[in-house]
Design an enzyme around this catalytic site. Structure first.
Site, PDB file in Angstrom:
ATOM      1  CG  ASN A 267      41.543  43.168  42.094  1.00 47.82           C
ATOM      2  OD1 ASN A 267      42.089  43.006  43.189  1.00 47.82           O
ATOM      3  ND2 ASN A 267      41.103  42.162  41.364  1.00 47.82           N
ATOM      4  CG  HIS A 269      40.095  46.763  37.527  1.00 49.60           C
ATOM      5  ND1 HIS A 269      41.082  45.972  36.995  1.00 49.60           N
ATOM      6  CD2 HIS A 269      39.226  45.884  38.093  1.00 49.60           C
ATOM      7  CE1 HIS A 269      40.816  44.699  37.207  1.00 49.60           C
ATOM      8  NE2 HIS A 269      39.705  44.627  37.867  1.00 49.60           N
ATOM      9  CB  CYS A 304      37.316  50.832  32.240  1.00 45.29           C
ATOM     10  SG  CYS A 304      36.334  52.340  32.123  1.00 45.29           S
TER      11      CYS A 304
END
Length: 370
Positions: A267, A269, A304
């Site tokens: 995804n 991340h 993040c």
């Protein structure tokens, strides 16, 4: 698309066995290991889950993917339970999954939880390319992201131990879902761990949270227990405990942590397991050397990204009736006078650049077994 009623099992059975839908759950011709998965849809003695899986197989699938899927299913030591509402899989602990304590690390446990959750989703026909995304989710560019994770390990498995993990999912409010796990030692049948998690839906393009629509719920609720089933049914259990924010100044820190390419998931991340490693980076060495992690709770508060720089902060948590023990700044929190071997800590991951909170955590540690 045929809409399935979550509450009316009789109507669901009748609708499913007619097979009058266009494969809305995606191809599944080889993802069900049980022989019941290949019976004809015309049979009326199937459970709702068996009927869904059987009917899906008759809409057809790519031959190459089917062959690959069947090979994976034959090699994988897992499958749906008899009622189809949970999934169990056995795992052998590998040498590279063992840490300095000669047992599986907490990151290994967390990765296995994620693996069995993904395999469960594949087993009921959900996507391989987005961590259990349903057809409607893929159409709308929606993904699941972790909001909270709570893991308790009562006994860590060693190299070559075989464990079995059972998992199931349930609805959790308007914007999320819940997934629970129970871990057992196959040799003894002993429960060696439990875990629970909350997941929310995010738009992959805008990176904003989104309410779980009725269409998405109808795609996955048919595979969920009809009554609430909790890995932690106890009242006021630790998985429900709110995590207080760790405030400056902190006693322990590890600054300037940066994501590696290998830390990014499909995804795009940082994978949720990476945060566990970052939290532990700022733990005091005197605790790491003499204790082992028994409980960890993480609240995920923002994504993040690849170029972010992260600070990991840790400090002792003071509960009611606790004291601060230690010298030369090496304080630790101790919960009770008669339990000097149990230590609790609060954790904070934040961006180095502006201090934005990424993750809030809480851990409990017990004395290592001799």
């Amino acid at each position: 698309m045929l809409k399935f009623s979550y509450c009316n099992a009789t109507d669901l059975n009748q609708a499913l066995v007619q097979c009058r839908f266009a494969g809305s759950f995606g191809p599944l011709s080889s993802r069900r290991r049980s022989p019941r998965a290949v019976v004809s849809c015309s049979r009326s003695n199937l459970t709702p889950i068996q009927a869904v899986l059987s009917c899906q197989q008759q809409v057809g699938s790519d031959p190459v993917e089917s062959e690959l899927g069947s090979l994976a299913d034959r090699l994988r030591l897992g499958g749906l339970t008899e009622d189809g509402l949970s999934y169990k899989e056995k795992f052998i602990i590998r040498c590279y999954e063992v840490g300095i304590n000669k047992t599986a690390t907490i990151e290994t446990i967390a990765n296995l939880l994620q693996e069995v959750g993904g395999n469960h989703a594949q087993n009921v026909g959900f996507s391989r390319d987005g961590f259990a995304t349903s057809p409607t989710m893929r159409k709308l560019h929606l993904i699941w992201v972790t909001a909270r994770m709570h893991i308790e390990v009562y006994k860590y498995p060693a190299w070559s131990d075989v464990i079995e993990i059972e998992t199931w999912c349930q609805n959790e409010g308007r914007i999320g879902t819940r997934r629970d796990w129970i871990l057992k030692d196959v040799a003894t049948g002993e429960v060696i761990g439990r875990a629970t998690s909350k997941w929310v839906m995010m738009n992959e393009d805008t990176r904003r949270l989104q309410k779980v629509s009725d269409d998405v719920k109808e795609e996955y609720l048919v595979f969920c227990p009809r009554e609430p089933r909790l890995a932690f049914p106890e009242e006021n259990n630790k998985s429900l405990k709110k995590i207080s924010k760790l405030e400056d100044p902190v006693q322990y820190s590890r600054l300037g942590l940066m994501p590696r390419r290998a830390d990014l998931d499909m995804n795009q991340h940082v994978n949720n397991v990476t945060y566990i490693g970052w939290v532990l980076e700022s733990m005091p060495e005197e605790i790491i050397d003499t204790h082992e992690l028994q409980t960890i709770t993480l609240d995920y508060r923002r994504e993040c990204q690849r170029d972010d720089v992260v600070d990991s902060l840790t400090g002792p948590e003071l509960a009611e009736g606790s004291e601060i023990h230690g010298t030369n700044g090496s304080a630790t929190a101790i919960t009770r006078e008669d339990d000097l071997d149990c230590h609790q800590f609060l954790h904070l991951l934040r961006l180095s650049s502006d201090g934005q909170e990424i993750n809030r955590g809480r851990t409990e540690w017990r004395k290592k077994r001799t």
